[in-house]
Design a protein around this motif. Structure first.
Motif, PDB file in Angstrom:
ATOM      1  N   LEU A 223       4.712   6.542  -4.129  1.00 54.87           N
ATOM      2  CA  LEU A 223       4.566   6.424  -2.682  1.00 54.87           C
ATOM      3  C   LEU A 223       3.262   7.047  -2.203  1.00 54.87           C
ATOM      4  N   GLU A 224       2.515   6.270  -1.408  1.00 49.21           N
ATOM      5  CA  GLU A 224       1.254   6.744  -0.837  1.00 49.21           C
ATOM      6  C   GLU A 224       1.525   7.253   0.574  1.00 49.21           C
ATOM      7  N   THR A 225       1.757   8.546   0.686  1.00 50.75           N
ATOM      8  CA  THR A 225       2.144   9.100   1.991  1.00 50.75           C
ATOM      9  C   THR A 225       0.992   9.169   2.979  1.00 50.75           C
ATOM     10  N   ASP A 226      -0.228   8.879   2.545  1.00 54.19           N
ATOM     11  CA  ASP A 226      -1.349   8.934   3.483  1.00 54.19           C
ATOM     12  C   ASP A 226      -1.449   7.683   4.352  1.00 54.19           C
ATOM     13  N   VAL A 227      -0.607   6.671   4.121  1.00 55.82           N
ATOM     14  CA  VAL A 227      -0.622   5.492   4.982  1.00 55.82           C
ATOM     15  C   VAL A 227       0.609   5.424   5.884  1.00 55.82           C
ATOM     16  N   LEU A 228       1.566   6.304   5.697  1.00 56.91           N
ATOM     17  CA  LEU A 228       2.746   6.289   6.550  1.00 56.91           C
ATOM     18  C   LEU A 228       2.928   7.629   7.243  1.00 56.91           C
ATOM     19  N   ALA A 229       3.580   7.582   8.393  1.00 57.04           N
ATOM     20  CA  ALA A 229       3.904   8.786   9.153  1.00 57.04           C
ATOM     21  C   ALA A 229       5.412   8.830   9.361  1.00 57.04           C
TER      22      ALA A 229
ATOM     23  N   ARG B  97       0.830  -1.207   0.000  1.00 61.33           N
ATOM     24  CA  ARG B  97       0.000   0.000   0.000  1.00 61.33           C
ATOM     25  C   ARG B  97       0.865   1.257   0.000  1.00 61.33           C
ATOM     26  N   ALA B  98       1.958   1.228   0.782  1.00 61.93           N
ATOM     27  CA  ALA B  98       2.807   2.411   0.906  1.00 61.93           C
ATOM     28  C   ALA B  98       3.531   2.741  -0.391  1.00 61.93           C
ATOM     29  N   ILE B  99       3.814   1.730  -1.202  1.00 64.88           N
ATOM     30  CA  ILE B  99       4.491   2.007  -2.466  1.00 64.88           C
ATOM     31  C   ILE B  99       3.502   2.244  -3.600  1.00 64.88           C
ATOM     32  N   GLY B 100       2.225   2.370  -3.249  1.00 69.38           N
ATOM     33  CA  GLY B 100       1.236   2.786  -4.223  1.00 69.38           C
ATOM     34  C   GLY B 100       0.647   1.681  -5.069  1.00 69.38           C
ATOM     35  N   HIS B 101       0.553   0.453  -4.534  1.00 63.52           N
ATOM     36  CA  HIS B 101      -0.028  -0.634  -5.304  1.00 63.52           C
ATOM     37  C   HIS B 101      -1.485  -0.314  -5.639  1.00 63.52           C
ATOM     38  N   ASP B 102      -1.843  -0.449  -6.916  1.00 67.91           N
ATOM     39  CA  ASP B 102      -3.177  -0.069  -7.367  1.00 67.91           C
ATOM     40  C   ASP B 102      -4.225  -1.144  -7.109  1.00 67.91           C
ATOM     41  N   GLY B 103      -3.827  -2.405  -7.231  1.00 66.40           N
ATOM     42  CA  GLY B 103      -4.780  -3.483  -6.988  1.00 66.40           C
ATOM     43  C   GLY B 103      -5.073  -3.630  -5.508  1.00 66.40           C
ATOM     44  N   THR B 104      -6.071  -4.429  -5.207  1.00 67.78           N
ATOM     45  CA  THR B 104      -6.416  -4.692  -3.820  1.00 67.78           C
ATOM     46  C   THR B 104      -5.425  -5.694  -3.217  1.00 67.78           C
ATOM     47  N   VAL B 105      -5.041  -5.469  -1.970  1.00 61.86           N
ATOM     48  CA  VAL B 105      -4.115  -6.358  -1.276  1.00 61.86           C
ATOM     49  C   VAL B 105      -4.832  -6.897  -0.040  1.00 61.86           C
TER      50      VAL B 105
END
Length: 340
Positions: free
Chosen positions: A189-195, A146-154
């Motif tokens: 990178l999806e910064t909305d899932v990491l701090a 998710r943090a690296i921006g995977h588009d499919g569902t995990v």
């Protein structure tokens, strides 16, 4: 195994199962054969029935050709037996460093991207992650993708490989042939899932925190009476509550599974009194245990929940003089223990 785009994204999973059950009176426990019918509680789980990013063995066997599989166990376990068609994310240490700071900001780690691409995964794939149960590395692999921006569902296979094997699911052994080096993975990178450290520090002050913080370690680590890592300070980030990650899990002879949605709602919404509409930050020692809390909160409907990458091994090495406040001492803070 190729991705079958006609199967749809995994967000349609619940509608697929409901339509089959309603139209044909389908028993999910029975779709895996007589062994499952004898003990259906081993192969279907309440968490998989309710949560969008959790599947059980019954669902996986029916949709095996529509997903890619990532095994996060060690090499020997993977070689001794794995879900047929699975690839291994070969070194979980790589997931600890799945992003790096550059002059242009945060970017996904090329080493992790290479490993995911080597497993034959592309960003659009729907992926099921499994391990030895429903536990740390499984949720951390999901968080990493998710943090690296995977588009499919995990999604998480609840119970992991032990339950799949006990259910009589297809198993492969030995060393698989390497995937052709054709996969391309272009991360974002999806910064909305990491701090990051500074993201947390901007929301913590000497008297508390402006955002809910959840420490997923043991109460002893949270209080600082048990040392956690090679750092000078021991305790918790000021303002954090403690929800030990183990409270999310049930252990039995088959391994670990997630607690039922009702139990998890009791833990997080009632006992911890957290609000899914309010952004929350999860952490632990190195963000691995914190990923369990992150994952569960997402399944319970949190709009925004982040996992603090450095966690205590980062925060504990800092100083209050620079604004990185902490609290220590037995009995300090708020320890949530819903299932004592």
């Amino acid at each position: 195994m190729s991705h079958d785009s006609s199967a749809g994204a995994r967000f349609t999973r619940r509608s697929v199962l409901r339509s089959g059950a309603v139209a044909g009176g389908l028993s999910l426990a029975g779709c895996l054969g007589s062994l499952r019918a004898a003990e259906p509680e081993l192969y279907t789980t309440p968490a998989a029935a309710e949560f969008e990013a959790v599947v059980d063995t019954a669902w996986l066997e029916e949709h095996l050709e529509a997903v890619e599989l990532l095994d996060v166990r060690d090499a020997d376990e993977f070689t001794d037996g794995r879900v047929a068609g699975a690839s291994r994310l070969p070194d979980t240490d790589l997931m600890r460093d799945h992003y790096e700071e550059t002059d242009d900001g945060y970017e996904a780690s090329p080493e992790v991207i290479a490993e995911i691409a080597a497993a034959g995964i592309v960003p659009e794939d729907d992926v099921v992650v499994y391990g030895s149960g429903s536990n740390l590395w499984e949720t951390y692999a999901i968080y990493t993708l998710r943090a690296i921006g995977h588009d499919g569902t995990v999604a998480l296979l609840d119970g992991g490989f032990p339950v799949w094997e006990a259910a009589g699911g297809d198993v492969e052994t030995g060393t698989p042939e390497p995937e052709p080096d054709t996969a391309e993975y272009a991360p974002e990178l999806e910064t909305d899932v990491l701090a990051t450290r500074e993201y947390v520090a901007d929301r913590v002050h000497e008297d508390g925190a402006d955002v809910p913080l959840v420490d997923n370690r043991s109460p002893e680590e949270y209080w600082g009476i048990e040392a956690d890592g090679p750092v000078d300070r021991h305790g918790h980030i000021t303002g954090a509550i403690n929800v030990a990650f183990t409270q999310n899990l049930l252990e039995d002879d088959e391994g670990s599974r997630l607690r039922s949605p009702d139990e998890l709602e009791r833990l997080w919404l009632e006992e911890a009194a957290l609000d899914p509409d309010e952004e929350t930050i999860s952490y632990c020692s190195t963000a691995v245990r914190g990923s369990v809390g992150w994952f569960v909160m997402e399944q319970l409907g949190w709009e925004t929940v982040r996992n603090y990458e450095g966690s205590w091994h980062d925060w504990g090495a800092l100083t209050e003089d620079d604004g990185y406040y902490y609290t220590s001492g037995e009995g300090t803070g708020d320890v949530i223990d819903a299932f004592d």
